[in-house]
Design a protein around this motif. Structure first.
Motif, PDB file in Angstrom:
ATOM      1  N   LEU A 172      42.970-124.589 -49.411  1.00  0.00           N
ATOM      2  CA  LEU A 172      41.945-123.826 -49.262  1.00  0.00           C
ATOM      3  C   LEU A 172      41.253-124.291 -51.207  1.00  0.00           C
ATOM      4  CD1 LEU A 172      39.987-121.811 -48.842  1.00  0.00           C
ATOM      5  CD2 LEU A 172      41.585-120.246 -49.839  1.00  0.00           C
ATOM      6  N   LYS A 206      39.266-127.524 -50.865  1.00  0.00           N
ATOM      7  CA  LYS A 206      38.015-127.426 -49.181  1.00  0.00           C
ATOM      8  C   LYS A 206      37.314-127.191 -50.820  1.00  0.00           C
ATOM      9  CE  LYS A 206      36.499-127.922 -45.641  1.00  0.00           C
ATOM     10  NZ  LYS A 206      36.238-129.583 -45.300  1.00  0.00           N
ATOM     11  N   ALA A 207      37.790-126.430 -51.193  1.00  0.00           N
ATOM     12  CA  ALA A 207      36.661-125.738 -51.900  1.00  0.00           C
ATOM     13  C   ALA A 207      35.944-126.644 -53.320  1.00  0.00           C
ATOM     14  CB  ALA A 207      37.418-124.425 -53.381  1.00  0.00           C
ATOM     15  N   LEU A 256      33.923-128.869 -51.469  1.00  0.00           N
ATOM     16  CA  LEU A 256      32.165-128.176 -50.980  1.00  0.00           C
ATOM     17  C   LEU A 256      32.012-128.130 -52.119  1.00  0.00           C
ATOM     18  CD1 LEU A 256      33.710-125.304 -48.667  1.00  0.00           C
ATOM     19  CD2 LEU A 256      31.756-127.923 -48.113  1.00  0.00           C
ATOM     20  N   PHE A 261      38.263-122.451 -59.217  1.00  0.00           N
ATOM     21  CA  PHE A 261      39.064-121.737 -58.088  1.00  0.00           C
ATOM     22  C   PHE A 261      40.070-121.096 -58.960  1.00  0.00           C
ATOM     23  CE2 PHE A 261      42.833-121.415 -55.120  1.00  0.00           C
ATOM     24  CZ  PHE A 261      41.982-121.170 -53.524  1.00  0.00           C
ATOM     25  N   LEU A 295      35.591-118.245 -56.965  1.00  0.00           N
ATOM     26  CA  LEU A 295      35.360-119.711 -57.089  1.00  0.00           C
ATOM     27  C   LEU A 295      33.886-119.607 -58.183  1.00  0.00           C
ATOM     28  CD1 LEU A 295      34.990-119.118 -53.932  1.00  0.00           C
ATOM     29  CD2 LEU A 295      36.005-121.238 -53.868  1.00  0.00           C
ATOM     30  N   ALA A 343      28.208-123.146 -49.294  1.00  0.00           N
ATOM     31  CA  ALA A 343      29.300-123.679 -50.069  1.00  0.00           C
ATOM     32  C   ALA A 343      30.128-122.083 -49.177  1.00  0.00           C
ATOM     33  CB  ALA A 343      29.602-124.325 -50.986  1.00  0.00           C
ATOM     34  N   LEU A 344      29.736-121.332 -49.701  1.00  0.00           N
ATOM     35  CA  LEU A 344      31.073-120.430 -49.718  1.00  0.00           C
ATOM     36  C   LEU A 344      31.656-119.920 -48.029  1.00  0.00           C
ATOM     37  CD1 LEU A 344      29.977-117.393 -52.213  1.00  0.00           C
ATOM     38  CD2 LEU A 344      32.004-118.526 -52.581  1.00  0.00           C
ATOM     39  N   LEU A 396      33.409-123.061 -46.268  1.00  0.00           N
ATOM     40  CA  LEU A 396      34.594-122.877 -47.217  1.00  0.00           C
ATOM     41  C   LEU A 396      34.932-121.199 -46.070  1.00  0.00           C
ATOM     42  CD1 LEU A 396      37.118-123.796 -48.882  1.00  0.00           C
ATOM     43  CD2 LEU A 396      36.328-121.510 -50.268  1.00  0.00           C
ATOM     44  N   TRP A 415      36.110-122.987 -42.385  1.00  0.00           N
ATOM     45  CA  TRP A 415      37.632-122.945 -42.922  1.00  0.00           C
ATOM     46  C   TRP A 415      38.953-122.566 -42.453  1.00  0.00           C
ATOM     47  CZ3 TRP A 415      41.261-123.366 -45.968  1.00  0.00           C
ATOM     48  CH2 TRP A 415      42.062-124.953 -45.958  1.00  0.00           C
ATOM     49  N   LEU A 416      38.478-121.848 -42.567  1.00  0.00           N
ATOM     50  CA  LEU A 416      39.800-120.582 -43.535  1.00  0.00           C
ATOM     51  C   LEU A 416      40.216-120.303 -42.178  1.00  0.00           C
ATOM     52  CD1 LEU A 416      41.865-119.385 -45.086  1.00  0.00           C
ATOM     53  CD2 LEU A 416      40.174-117.308 -46.026  1.00  0.00           C
TER      54      LEU A 416
END
Length: 349
Positions: A14, A17-18, A21, A26, A79, A113-114, A117, A120-121
């Motif tokens: 995670l 990935k952050a 992006l 994080f 983030l 971007a959030l 993410l 993806w999660l």
């Protein structure tokens, strides 16, 4: 609910990935409410230091913590995106716009971007429930960022990072996942009082407490009526926000403008804006000029009011004609600011 046993590898992926992006910071915090933060918020609101920001008080009950808003939340993913400037925000200028507003609106960039993410999660862990927030909901991003270990809430009340200084846009994801939390960040302000001493309007009654009613950012952005005369001279030529308390923070020496998200590259016309051009804006021209900018949300009248205060403080006699043209402006707040600016320019040496 997802078993916490899978959270180790998941959390590492995670975080990766952050970074992909565009997030440079994080961390994870528990979603449980914090009674200390809740009490400090209640005291601040009780003292009226939020000024006219009634939305702060209206939903104070859910600002107490993540689970006050969403009882099912178990973790908060905090983030940050960098907007570190290349030039000194304290450098003198004809008119000054806060660094954060010189590029595109951060709300759009961070939220996009959030959401990516979050998608993806959910794909990684089907059934995950989550909510994303970027400064538009009753979420206390700064104390959550501290709890998640990405920085600490400094004496100027903003988050400070050892790696990115005071230049972070914050976002949060509340989730039903039980992720391993990070250690809260220790306060590294020490005995430094630079931010307290830099404030032009003495907006800090004491360290770690801001009286918004005296803050130039509040006065030029949130405050809708005439700017109180006691603060006008101190505002100087700041026409949208103020960076002084952030810019003097010693931790900014570690901030790297190369890590700034490309969406926050400053527009040349907003790095060194010209008052004569800004004073001439009507509503349509204002909307066109500031399309995609956070400045657009305060509207033409409030923005021109700010420019008139700056004009009055500038001592620039060449602005007389632009100021005079606004003496009969339909908006009474703009017209009053024009009268004040004209009087200042008339008596300037």
């Amino acid at each position: 609910m997802v078993n916490a046993g899978v959270s180790g590898d998941l959390k590492q992926d995670l975080a990766a990935k952050a970074r992909e992006l565009g997030f440079v910071a994080f961390g994870v915090a528990p979603a449980a409410d914090d009674p200390l933060r809740a009490r400090r918020l209640e005291e601040w609101l009780g003292a009226g230091m939020h000024g006219a920001m009634e939305w702060m008080a209206a939903r104070a009950d859910v600002r107490k913590g993540p689970q006050s808003m969403w009882p099912e939340a178990r973790s908060v993913i905090a983030l940050g995106m960098s907007y570190a400037p290349e030039i000194d925000p304290l450098a003198p200028g004809e008119a000054k716009i806060s660094v954060y507003a010189q590029g595109r609106d951060y709300h759009d960039t961070v939220k996009k971007a959030l959401k990516a993410l979050a998608r993806w999660l959910v794909e990684r862990v089907p059934g995950t429930e989550l909510k994303v927030f970027v400064d538009t909901a009753p979420v206390m991003e700064k104390p959550l960022g501290e709890a998640a270990g990405i920085g600490w809430q400094g004496k100027h009340t903003n988050l400070v990072s050892r790696e990115h200084g005071s230049w972070l846009f914050l976002g949060a994801i509340y989730t039903t996942l039980e992720l391993e939390p990070d250690e809260p960040h220790a306060d590294r302000c020490g005995s430094c009082m630079a931010c307290q001493q830099a404030c032009p309007t003495d907006a800090f009654p004491r360290p770690y407490q801001l009286d918004a009613r005296r803050c130039i950012s509040y006065l030029t952005i949130e405050h809708a009526g005439p700017i109180p005369e006691e603060f006008r001279e101190a505002i100087g030529t700041r026409i949208y926000g103020c960076d002084d308390c952030l810019a003097v923070c010693p931790w900014n020496r570690f901030a790297d403008a190369a890590q700034r998200h490309r969406a926050f590259l400053p527009r040349e016309d907003l790095v060194a804006p010209r008052l004569a051009q800004l004073l001439a804006l009507d509503d349509a021209a204002f909307r066109q000029k500031f399309s995609g900018s956070p400045i657009k949300r305060i509207g033409r009248n409030r923005f021109v009011r700010n420019c008139l205060i700056a004009a009055g403080n500038s001592g620039d006699q060449a602005l007389h004609s632009q100021v005079s043209a606004l003496l009969a402006d339909p908006d009474p707040v703009v017209a009053e600011a024009a009268r004040w600016a004209q009087a200042r320019l008339t008596t300037s040496p």
